[in-house]
Scaffold this motif. Structure first.
Motif, PDB file in Angstrom:
ATOM      1  N   VAL A 543       0.130  21.426   2.836  1.00 44.05           N
ATOM      2  CA  VAL A 543       0.654  20.593   1.743  1.00 44.05           C
ATOM      3  C   VAL A 543      -0.126  19.283   1.675  1.00 44.05           C
ATOM      4  CG1 VAL A 543       2.655  19.274   0.963  1.00 44.05           C
ATOM      5  CG2 VAL A 543       2.943  21.633   1.747  1.00 44.05           C
ATOM      6  N   GLU A 544      -0.441  18.676   2.822  1.00 45.43           N
ATOM      7  CA  GLU A 544      -1.220  17.443   2.840  1.00 45.43           C
ATOM      8  C   GLU A 544      -2.602  17.656   2.232  1.00 45.43           C
ATOM      9  OE1 GLU A 544      -1.404  16.135   6.845  1.00 45.43           O
ATOM     10  OE2 GLU A 544       0.512  15.089   6.784  1.00 45.43           O
ATOM     11  N   GLN A 545      -3.213  18.784   2.547  1.00 48.67           N
ATOM     12  CA  GLN A 545      -4.549  19.064   2.020  1.00 48.67           C
ATOM     13  C   GLN A 545      -4.537  19.301   0.520  1.00 48.67           C
ATOM     14  OE1 GLN A 545      -6.626  21.326   5.821  1.00 48.67           O
ATOM     15  NE2 GLN A 545      -5.551  22.529   4.328  1.00 48.67           N
ATOM     16  N   GLY A 546      -3.463  19.931   0.029  1.00 47.88           N
ATOM     17  CA  GLY A 546      -3.398  20.256  -1.388  1.00 47.88           C
ATOM     18  C   GLY A 546      -4.372  21.340  -1.806  1.00 47.88           C
ATOM     19  N   MET A 547      -4.716  22.235  -0.893  1.00 47.42           N
ATOM     20  CA  MET A 547      -5.688  23.285  -1.168  1.00 47.42           C
ATOM     21  C   MET A 547      -5.061  24.676  -1.100  1.00 47.42           C
ATOM     22  SD  MET A 547      -8.677  21.676   1.261  1.00 47.42           S
ATOM     23  CE  MET A 547      -9.844  23.032   1.068  1.00 47.42           C
ATOM     24  N   GLY A 548      -3.724  24.766  -1.056  1.00 44.44           N
ATOM     25  CA  GLY A 548      -3.089  26.064  -0.884  1.00 44.44           C
ATOM     26  C   GLY A 548      -3.276  26.571   0.523  1.00 44.44           C
ATOM     27  N   GLY A 549      -3.148  27.882   0.703  1.00 44.44           N
ATOM     28  CA  GLY A 549      -3.343  28.453   2.026  1.00 44.44           C
ATOM     29  C   GLY A 549      -2.676  29.799   2.180  1.00 44.44           C
ATOM     30  N   ASP A 550      -2.863  30.393   3.351  1.00 48.58           N
ATOM     31  CA  ASP A 550      -2.289  31.692   3.682  1.00 48.58           C
ATOM     32  C   ASP A 550      -1.613  31.626   5.040  1.00 48.58           C
ATOM     33  OD1 ASP A 550      -3.024  34.011   1.763  1.00 48.58           O
ATOM     34  OD2 ASP A 550      -4.905  32.895   1.943  1.00 48.58           O
ATOM     35  N   ILE A 551      -0.400  32.156   5.119  1.00 51.18           N
ATOM     36  CA  ILE A 551       0.267  32.379   6.399  1.00 51.18           C
ATOM     37  C   ILE A 551       0.552  33.872   6.480  1.00 51.18           C
ATOM     38  CG2 ILE A 551       2.284  31.891   7.821  1.00 51.18           C
ATOM     39  CD1 ILE A 551       2.531  29.199   6.383  1.00 51.18           C
ATOM     40  N   VAL A 552       0.100  34.498   7.545  1.00 54.52           N
ATOM     41  CA  VAL A 552       0.279  35.937   7.727  1.00 54.52           C
ATOM     42  C   VAL A 552       1.023  36.181   9.025  1.00 54.52           C
ATOM     43  CG1 VAL A 552      -0.843  38.182   7.958  1.00 54.52           C
ATOM     44  CG2 VAL A 552      -1.848  36.437   6.467  1.00 54.52           C
ATOM     45  N   TYR A 553       2.069  36.961   8.947  1.00 51.38           N
ATOM     46  CA  TYR A 553       2.843  37.349  10.126  1.00 51.38           C
ATOM     47  C   TYR A 553       2.434  38.756  10.558  1.00 51.38           C
ATOM     48  CZ  TYR A 553       6.364  33.587   9.671  1.00 51.38           C
ATOM     49  OH  TYR A 553       7.026  32.384   9.621  1.00 51.38           O
ATOM     50  N   GLY A 588       5.540  28.795  -2.266  1.00 49.25           N
ATOM     51  CA  GLY A 588       4.737  29.229  -3.406  1.00 49.25           C
ATOM     52  C   GLY A 588       4.335  28.094  -4.325  1.00 49.25           C
ATOM     53  N   ALA A 589       5.210  27.118  -4.506  1.00 48.69           N
ATOM     54  CA  ALA A 589       4.904  25.992  -5.397  1.00 48.69           C
ATOM     55  C   ALA A 589       3.709  25.184  -4.915  1.00 48.69           C
ATOM     56  CB  ALA A 589       6.131  25.089  -5.525  1.00 48.69           C
ATOM     57  N   HIS A 590       3.377  25.276  -3.634  1.00 46.65           N
ATOM     58  CA  HIS A 590       2.227  24.558  -3.070  1.00 46.65           C
ATOM     59  C   HIS A 590       0.976  25.436  -3.023  1.00 46.65           C
ATOM     60  CE1 HIS A 590       4.849  21.246  -1.897  1.00 46.65           C
ATOM     61  NE2 HIS A 590       5.697  22.129  -1.393  1.00 46.65           N
ATOM     62  N   GLY A 591       1.042  26.610  -3.614  1.00 43.01           N
ATOM     63  CA  GLY A 591      -0.111  27.503  -3.575  1.00 43.01           C
ATOM     64  C   GLY A 591      -0.300  28.171  -2.232  1.00 43.01           C
ATOM     65  N   ILE A 592       0.730  28.168  -1.400  1.00 45.12           N
ATOM     66  CA  ILE A 592       0.656  28.785  -0.066  1.00 45.12           C
ATOM     67  C   ILE A 592       1.284  30.166  -0.149  1.00 45.12           C
ATOM     68  CG2 ILE A 592       1.328  28.600   2.357  1.00 45.12           C
ATOM     69  CD1 ILE A 592       1.542  25.530   1.863  1.00 45.12           C
ATOM     70  N   ARG A 593       0.524  31.181   0.185  1.00 48.33           N
ATOM     71  CA  ARG A 593       0.995  32.565   0.141  1.00 48.33           C
ATOM     72  C   ARG A 593       1.412  32.989   1.543  1.00 48.33           C
ATOM     73  NH1 ARG A 593      -2.254  36.524  -1.411  1.00 48.33           N
ATOM     74  NH2 ARG A 593      -3.852  35.722  -0.022  1.00 48.33           N
ATOM     75  N   VAL A 594       2.508  33.686   1.640  1.00 50.16           N
ATOM     76  CA  VAL A 594       3.018  34.148   2.938  1.00 50.16           C
ATOM     77  C   VAL A 594       3.208  35.654   2.869  1.00 50.16           C
ATOM     78  CG1 VAL A 594       4.769  33.825   4.716  1.00 50.16           C
ATOM     79  CG2 VAL A 594       4.238  31.934   3.144  1.00 50.16           C
ATOM     80  N   ASN A 595       2.522  36.359   3.725  1.00 47.10           N
ATOM     81  CA  ASN A 595       2.589  37.818   3.768  1.00 47.10           C
ATOM     82  C   ASN A 595       2.630  38.289   5.216  1.00 47.10           C
ATOM     83  OD1 ASN A 595       2.192  38.651   0.823  1.00 47.10           O
ATOM     84  ND2 ASN A 595       0.419  37.296   1.114  1.00 47.10           N
ATOM     85  N   GLY A 596       2.813  39.577   5.405  1.00 51.85           N
ATOM     86  CA  GLY A 596       2.863  40.115   6.753  1.00 51.85           C
ATOM     87  C   GLY A 596       2.317  41.525   6.823  1.00 51.85           C
ATOM     88  N   VAL A 597       2.093  41.987   8.039  1.00 51.86           N
ATOM     89  CA  VAL A 597       1.675  43.368   8.277  1.00 51.86           C
ATOM     90  C   VAL A 597       2.659  43.981   9.274  1.00 51.86           C
ATOM     91  CG1 VAL A 597      -0.761  43.057   7.731  1.00 51.86           C
ATOM     92  CG2 VAL A 597       0.027  42.609  10.048  1.00 51.86           C
ATOM     93  N   ASN A 598       2.923  45.254   9.081  1.00 48.99           N
ATOM     94  CA  ASN A 598       3.830  45.996   9.969  1.00 48.99           C
ATOM     95  C   ASN A 598       3.051  47.090  10.677  1.00 48.99           C
ATOM     96  OD1 ASN A 598       6.089  44.534   9.319  1.00 48.99           O
ATOM     97  ND2 ASN A 598       7.032  46.086   8.010  1.00 48.99           N
ATOM     98  N   PRO A 599       2.464  46.801  11.823  1.00 46.85           N
ATOM     99  CA  PRO A 599       1.733  47.856  12.536  1.00 46.85           C
ATOM    100  C   PRO A 599       2.681  48.783  13.298  1.00 46.85           C
ATOM    101  CG  PRO A 599       1.034  45.634  13.206  1.00 46.85           C
ATOM    102  CD  PRO A 599       2.346  45.513  12.482  1.00 46.85           C
ATOM    103  N   ASP A 600       2.183  49.985  13.572  1.00 45.61           N
ATOM    104  CA  ASP A 600       2.807  50.837  14.576  1.00 45.61           C
ATOM    105  C   ASP A 600       2.333  50.326  15.936  1.00 45.61           C
ATOM    106  OD1 ASP A 600       4.264  52.837  15.736  1.00 45.61           O
ATOM    107  OD2 ASP A 600       2.862  54.450  15.252  1.00 45.61           O
ATOM    108  N   GLY A 601       2.735  50.962  17.006  1.00 45.45           N
ATOM    109  CA  GLY A 601       2.314  50.539  18.334  1.00 45.45           C
ATOM    110  C   GLY A 601       0.793  50.587  18.460  1.00 45.45           C
TER     111      GLY A 601
END
Length: 679
Positions: A543-553, A588-601
């Motif tokens: 948010v400080e940068q104002g450049m958006g971003g990605d967080i992946v779980y 989302g309003a800050h252009g930050i996308r949050v997604n995840g992956v569900n692996p098997d073992g």
């Protein structure tokens, strides 16, 4: 002397000179040697010139970085030279002088080396030499320092005419060993490679002694009260607070990576009364200002000012800087000038704290900072014995927006998908985390390898590349202070953060009645709480940068699949999956996308499975531990084992640009587990 011997000796000389920053800056200067080779067509001997090609670095030069030209053809260009107004045409003519395949592309300084009547030539950018070259009375100082052994050549933009000028000075002064090029650097020559090297070092060391013996004690003036360097720990904390904001501002036109420097020379310059007037004059040597821009942005507040006050002032100064740069472009642009490339600063100076530098990658950002330190050293030397007088602004513009420079920029390879992005991956010393860190780095990201095991994190980072590509940091994601420290180290390494992968985890495989409260707390502290702490720190910085971003779980199919003896692990994975949804909505309003992956073992390479989880899960399913991966694969629709690189590929797919309108998504990477299908 054979072709191979001439080239090898030239490379050795270049490496020796380039290894010492007192002699020249990174990628600055060039060296050459003349000799005899064999014409591949006629089999006859011909005179050749070996010269460092365009874009190379003397300290790391190899024979592949040399351009090889026929001297007879290069010198014949003098007869067809159309004059200084059309000298740029001579650069294309150099291609017709290449010998055989020619090696590297010839640089703009090739004419200087070919037209000089000396077998060996060095052109360097030493700080001491540039100090004399940029002094108000540089010609007189050069005479006082060297007598008639080293001569003065007035400023001229690099090119064919400068080569003619230096050659004429050399012919008229046969005792001379070199010259100081006004506003630029030095050139030396010799009859042998060894003598040329000796002459280069003689000029540089003599200039250093002259400045030391005749210079004023405090060339930058008195210390300004309140601008003294802050204590080291406070400097780092202040830099970590300000750098993401500065990086976001410097990325207004084009995304940038950042670098922080608090070298003593920088801190002293920032504390002095001449800071403002000297920075307004800008840098002089073309190698400097092509990387630093004509001048830096200077925060005109004491180091003791509050962070919020500095941030507000920084934003105001940035807007003024952009308007000033646009005015500079308008003052000097002609109808055939290339378009303006961007109005943001490359250098930001903060008294008491240090210097932030920016570039299209970490190396470019770091080198920009190094070049500004070179410029500070040159200013200090010039001010110590005279006054600093760089080349005129109009000349700087002619070089910055030179058609030849524009052509060089266009020859750069296309950036990789994650270029300019800073990624932090937790649990990155093994398994999925390591594969993800390596994949993101391969796609162009600067990567912070974060792990509880500092030594293993450092080893993975070293395997990815040098510190311009990756750094290792220690972090216990369940510890709020440790997470804050990891993000501070990330900022100081690369300027901020754009992509965070929550991968750190552990697994406790027990049935309900054997699961203790401690098991439950440990499992949730590391993954549920840990992901929350990391995501919160990342989001604040983004948010400080104002450049958006990605967080992946990195979640798990166990977040939706009810596996046996898995209450603590499965519940915390479900917690992480819902964090994805919650944060996607909030950020989302800050252009930050949050997604995840569900692996098997993922068994192979996994620190979790190697730490006992694998044995416990194998016991639950009644299979040998070494066959657990194959067991997992057999129960899937595709019948294929999931490996760390498959999960890393999914992380890249979510962050590489093709899914820029996707957020709140969980991507299965399980080879098809029907019971884990998302509903």
């Amino acid at each position: 002397m054979t072709d191979d011997t001439t080239a090898a000796r030239l490379v050795a000389r270049s490496n020796l000179l380039g290894a010492d920053p007192r002699n020249t800056n990174f990628a600055g200067g060039n060296t050459s040697a003349k000799g005899v080779g064999t014409d591949p067509v006629t089999g006859r001997e011909v005179e050749l010139l070996w010269v460092k090609g365009s874009g190379g670095d003397l300290g790391t030069l190899t024979e592949r970085g040399l351009a090889v030209l026929r001297l007879d053809r290069l010198r014949a260009l003098v007869e067809v030279y159309p004059g200084v107004e059309r000298e740029d045409e001579m650069v294309a003519a150099l291609d017709h002088c290449l010998h055989g395949r020619g090696g590297a592309a010839p640089s703009i300084d090739t004419a200087m080396h070919g037209l000089l009547d000396a077998p060996h030539v060095d052109h360097l950018h030493p700080d001491a030499g540039i100090a004399l070259a940029t002094a108000a009375d540089g010609a007189e100082l050069t005479r006082r320092c060297f007598g008639d052994r080293v001569l003065w050549v007035d400023w001229r933009r690099p090119g064919f005419q400068l080569g003619l000028d230096i050659a004429a000075v050399q012919r008229a002064n046969p005792r001379a060993i070199g010259c100081v090029l006004g506003g630029h650097g030095i050139t030396a020559w010799g009859e042998s490679s060894e003598q040329c090297q000796e002459h280069s070092l003689e000029i540089i060391r003599a200039a250093e002694r002259f400045l030391a013996e005749h210079g004023a004690a405090e060339p930058f003036g008195a210390v300004v009260p309140g601008h003294e360097p802050l204590p080291a720990a406070e400097r780092r904390a202040r830099a970590a607070a300000l750098l993401p904001v500065a990086r976001g501002l410097a990325s207004t036109d084009h995304p940038q990576v950042g670098h922080f420097t608090d070298a003593p020379a920088v801190l002293d310059f920032l504390a002095r009364e001449k800071l403002g007037p000297l920075t307004e004059l800008g840098t002089s040597c073309p190698d400097h200002f092509l990387r630093t821009k004509v001048k830096p942005l200077v925060v005109d507040l004491p180091g003791t000012a509050g962070v919020d006050e500095v941030v507000a002032r920084l934003k105001h100064l940035h807007a003024a800087y952009r308007e000033d740069y646009r005015a500079y472009y308008r003052r000097h642009a002609t109808p055939d000038s290339p378009p303006m490339r961007g109005a943001d600063p490359a250098i930001v100076l903060v008294p008491g704290v240090g210097m932030f530098s920016f570039g299209r990658d970490k190396q470019t950002a770091r080198v920009a900072g190094e070049f500004y330190v070179n410029a500070i050293n040159a200013m200090r030397g010039a001010e110590a014995v005279s006054g600093y007088r760089p080349i005129p602004e109009a000349e700087k513009f002619r070089i910055e927006y030179w058609a030849l420079e524009e052509a060089k920029l266009r020859r750069r390879p296309a950036p990789k998908p994650l270029a300019t992005r800073v990624a932090l991956v937790t649990g990155a010393a093994s398994g999925i985390g390591r594969a993800t860190a390596e994949r993101l780095a391969a796609e162009g990201a600067c990567v912070v390898v974060a792990d509880l095991d500092a030594d293993r994190a450092a080893a993975v980072a070293e395997g990815i590349g040098g510190t311009d590509a990756a750094v290792g940091v220690a972090v216990d994601v369940s510890d709020e202070a440790a997470v804050a420290r990891a993000f501070t180290e990330t900022v100081l390494a690369f300027g901020g953060v754009d992509l965070v992968v929550n991968n750190a985890g552990l697994s406790i495989s027990k049935p309900l009645l054997e699961t203790t409260a401690r098991d439950w707390d440990l499992q949730h502290d590391v993954m549920a709480k840990g992901s929350f702490l990391v995501s919160r720190a990342a989001a604040g910085m983004m948010v400080e940068q104002g450049m958006g971003g990605d967080i992946v779980y990195v979640c798990s199919k166990n977040g939706v699949f009810a596996g046996p003896h898995n209450i603590a692990y499965g519940a915390t994975k479900a917690d992480q999956a819902h964090q994805v949804r919650l944060l996607a909505v909030e950020l989302g309003a800050h252009g930050i996308r949050v997604n995840g992956v569900n692996p098997d073992g993922v068994v192979r390479g996994s620190g979790i499975f190697a730490g006992g989880w694998g044995a416990r899960r194998a016991a639950v399913y009644g299979v040998p531990e070494e066959e657990l991966g194959a067991f997992y694969a057999k129960r899937t629709l595709l019948g294929r084992e999931v490996l760390p690189e498959h999960v890393a590929a999914a992380v890249f797919a979510l962050t590489g640009g093709d899914l820029s309108r996707t957020t709140g998504l969980l991507v299965p990477v399980d080879s098809g587990v029907a019971a884990a299908f998302l509903r």
